[in-house]
Design an enzyme around this catalytic site. Structure first.
Site, PDB file in Angstrom:
ATOM      1  N   TYR A 154       0.831  -1.240   0.085  1.00 50.66           N
ATOM      2  CA  TYR A 154       0.555  -0.139   0.429  1.00 50.66           C
ATOM      3  C   TYR A 154       0.525   1.444  -0.061  1.00 50.66           C
ATOM      4  CZ  TYR A 154      -3.342   3.397   1.325  1.00 50.66           C
ATOM      5  OH  TYR A 154      -4.025   4.262   0.931  1.00 50.66           O
ATOM      6  N   LYS A 184       0.834   4.769  -2.701  1.00 55.30           N
ATOM      7  CA  LYS A 184       0.991   5.775  -2.397  1.00 55.30           C
ATOM      8  C   LYS A 184       1.391   6.346  -2.520  1.00 55.30           C
ATOM      9  CE  LYS A 184      -3.381   5.516  -1.953  1.00 55.30           C
ATOM     10  NZ  LYS A 184      -4.541   5.843  -2.358  1.00 55.30           N
TER      11      LYS A 184
HETATM   12  P1  NDP Z   1     -13.588   3.018   0.898  1.00 52.39           P
HETATM   13  O1  NDP Z   1     -13.306   1.698   1.626  1.00 52.39           O
HETATM   14  O2  NDP Z   1     -14.780   3.655   1.627  1.00 52.39           O
HETATM   15  O3  NDP Z   1     -14.122   3.846  -0.530  1.00 52.39           O
HETATM   16  C1  NDP Z   1     -13.012   3.273  -1.058  1.00 52.39           C
HETATM   17  C2  NDP Z   1     -13.411   2.988  -1.970  1.00 52.39           C
HETATM   18  O4  NDP Z   1     -13.137   3.007  -4.193  1.00 52.39           O
HETATM   19  C3  NDP Z   1     -14.711   2.740  -2.752  1.00 52.39           C
HETATM   20  O5  NDP Z   1     -15.875   2.926  -3.369  1.00 52.39           O
HETATM   21  C4  NDP Z   1     -14.389   1.236  -3.797  1.00 52.39           C
HETATM   22  O6  NDP Z   1     -16.209   1.318  -4.079  1.00 52.39           O
HETATM   23  C5  NDP Z   1     -13.988   2.256  -4.494  1.00 52.39           C
HETATM   24  N1  NDP Z   1     -12.636   0.968  -5.179  1.00 52.39           N
HETATM   25  C6  NDP Z   1     -11.708   0.131  -4.848  1.00 52.39           C
HETATM   26  N2  NDP Z   1     -11.693  -0.797  -6.214  1.00 52.39           N
HETATM   27  C7  NDP Z   1     -12.422   0.082  -7.534  1.00 52.39           C
HETATM   28  C8  NDP Z   1     -12.567  -0.440  -8.365  1.00 52.39           C
HETATM   29  N3  NDP Z   1     -10.981  -1.512  -8.954  1.00 52.39           N
HETATM   30  N4  NDP Z   1     -12.920   0.163  -9.266  1.00 52.39           N
HETATM   31  C9  NDP Z   1     -13.307   1.553  -8.906  1.00 52.39           C
HETATM   32  N5  NDP Z   1     -12.829   1.551  -7.466  1.00 52.39           N
HETATM   33  C10 NDP Z   1     -12.804   0.928  -6.873  1.00 52.39           C
HETATM   34  O7  NDP Z   1     -12.164   3.751   1.505  1.00 52.39           O
HETATM   35  P2  NDP Z   1     -11.847   5.345   1.718  1.00 52.39           P
HETATM   36  O8  NDP Z   1     -12.969   6.343   0.950  1.00 52.39           O
HETATM   37  O9  NDP Z   1     -11.147   6.504   2.445  1.00 52.39           O
HETATM   38  O10 NDP Z   1     -10.501   5.455   0.694  1.00 52.39           O
HETATM   39  C11 NDP Z   1     -10.842   6.031  -0.533  1.00 52.39           C
HETATM   40  C12 NDP Z   1      -9.788   6.224  -0.986  1.00 52.39           C
HETATM   41  O11 NDP Z   1      -9.002   7.635   0.023  1.00 52.39           O
HETATM   42  C13 NDP Z   1      -8.640   5.848  -1.491  1.00 52.39           C
HETATM   43  O12 NDP Z   1      -7.353   5.930  -2.621  1.00 52.39           O
HETATM   44  C14 NDP Z   1      -7.641   5.503  -0.146  1.00 52.39           C
HETATM   45  O13 NDP Z   1      -6.304   4.511  -0.160  1.00 52.39           O
HETATM   46  C15 NDP Z   1      -7.350   6.717   0.103  1.00 52.39           C
HETATM   47  N6  NDP Z   1      -7.172   7.578   1.925  1.00 52.39           N
HETATM   48  C16 NDP Z   1      -8.286   6.841   2.623  1.00 52.39           C
HETATM   49  C17 NDP Z   1      -7.458   7.405   4.029  1.00 52.39           C
HETATM   50  C18 NDP Z   1      -8.572   6.689   5.373  1.00 52.39           C
HETATM   51  O14 NDP Z   1      -7.887   6.640   6.090  1.00 52.39           O
HETATM   52  N7  NDP Z   1      -9.732   6.130   5.186  1.00 52.39           N
HETATM   53  C19 NDP Z   1      -6.610   7.517   4.496  1.00 52.39           C
HETATM   54  C20 NDP Z   1      -5.533   8.298   3.161  1.00 52.39           C
HETATM   55  C21 NDP Z   1      -6.297   7.760   1.930  1.00 52.39           C
HETATM   56  P3  NDP Z   1     -15.816  -0.720  -5.040  1.00 52.39           P
HETATM   57  O15 NDP Z   1     -15.307  -1.576  -3.672  1.00 52.39           O
HETATM   58  O16 NDP Z   1     -18.073  -0.337  -5.167  1.00 52.39           O
HETATM   59  O17 NDP Z   1     -15.399  -0.644  -6.386  1.00 52.39           O
HETATM   60  C1  8X3 Z   2      -4.916   4.972   4.977  1.00 47.63           C
HETATM   61  C2  8X3 Z   2      -4.467   5.554   5.768  1.00 47.63           C
HETATM   62  O1  8X3 Z   2      -2.557   5.644   7.447  1.00 47.63           O
HETATM   63  O2  8X3 Z   2      -3.790   3.765   6.803  1.00 47.63           O
HETATM   64  O3  8X3 Z   2      -4.260   6.211   3.383  1.00 47.63           O
HETATM   65  O4  8X3 Z   2      -2.431   4.356   5.778  1.00 47.63           O
HETATM   66  S1  8X3 Z   2      -3.004   4.716   6.893  1.00 47.63           S
END
Ligand code: NDP
Ligand code: 8X3
Length: 258
Positions: A159, A163
């Protein structure tokens, strides 16, 4: 001109999103869903995509299509449909992403590595390449990175590599776009309470719940707010990067629990 404290402060109006269009990937949950709503609240028409099309938000001004960012044909179909309905793109938010597991790297599997890199890295490249010809002058690409793309922590190597790649790509694309009127921002969140941990821990809700226990984690709306800020600056302003953490988090792994 040098401004002094006695000069009147002139705040320039935010760029309006009325008549603008946006594409948000991974909008069936968390940050993507909140961002799609924030852009729509500000007046944009928004094409939203994810694999679980039935979970995509449904409201006036939304165009919902199935999208698997790991699948080239799905991406092409999604962009074709989005452009046909929106008539052009002003904002692309590359948000779809995931992490699988929290284990030492030697326990990683080829299948998980492929899924994470295909989704977080190749998905961003594909969507950006497919959307770029349709992004109008003055447009904006926002990549959702992570603090994991800025500082490594243990047991998340794939991961973290993904990123770091997103941030590297964002920096490099900024070089290629120089001279073109397209803005580019990476928004790098820390701990945000979403389904992220449930996916990372393969459905283990109890383990996922503990990640956000006794900490005032960011909400998806906090990140949507940052995206909205970035895309509504005046045309001459490019917000290169925003790093956003809860007040209770100082590094990727230092978290103050109450
Ligand atoms: P969620 O799991 O709530 O949302 C992830 C989204 O990504 C879902 O809508 C999922 O939709 C979609 N997704 C995953 N795989 C695919 C795919 N192959 N094609 C299309 N859509 C896909 O997590 P977050 O909202 O937290 O994550 C969103 C972004 O934020 C990510 O890039 C994550 O790495 C990043 N992030 C999150 C953090 C956190 O602490 N939550 C911190 C830093 C960054 P579906 O499964 O329906 O396809
Ligand atoms: C998702 C948040 O801190 O698990 O990017 O990397 S952390």
């Amino acid at each position: 001109m040098i401004f002094t404290g006695s000069d009147p402060v002139k705040v320039r109006a935010l760029v309006s999103l009325e008549d603008k269009t946006a594409v948000v990937t991974g909008a069936s949950s968390g940050i993507g869903a909140a961002t799609a709503h924030a852009l729509a609240d500000a007046g944009a028409r928004v094409a939203v995509g994810a694999r679980r099309v039935e979970l995509l938000p449904d409201r006036d001004g939304f165009y919902a299509f199935d999208l698997d960012v790991t699948d080239r044909e799905s991406c092409e179909r999604f962009v074709d449909r989005a452009v046909a309905d929106l008539g052009g793109i002003d904002i692309l938010v590359n948000n779809a992403g995931l992490s699988l597991g929290r284990d030492p790297f030697w326990e990683s599997t080829d299948a998980d590595e492929t899924t994470v890199i295909e989704t977080n890295v190749l998905g961003v490249l594909r969507l950006t390449r497919l959307c770029l010809p349709h992004i109008r002058d003055g447009g904006h690409i926002v990549n959702i990175g992570s603090v994991a793309g800025r500082e490594p922590y243990e047991n998340a190597a794939v991961y973290i590599a993904s990123k770091f790649a997103v941030r590297g790509f964002t920096y490099a694309l900024r070089q290629d776009l120089l001279g073109r009127p397209i803005h580019l921002t990476t928004v790098d969140p820390g701990l945000v309470e979403t389904n992220f941990s449930k996916v990372r821990f393969r459905g283990d809700e109890e383990r996922a719940r503990k990640v956000y226990e006794d900490v005032d984690a960011l909400k998806p709306e906090d990140i949507a707010d940052c995206v909205l800020f970035a895309v509504t600056r005046p045309p001459n302003v490019n917000i290169d990067e925003l790093v956003v953490k809860t007040i209770d988090q100082s590094t990727a792994t230092r978290i103050h629990r109450h």
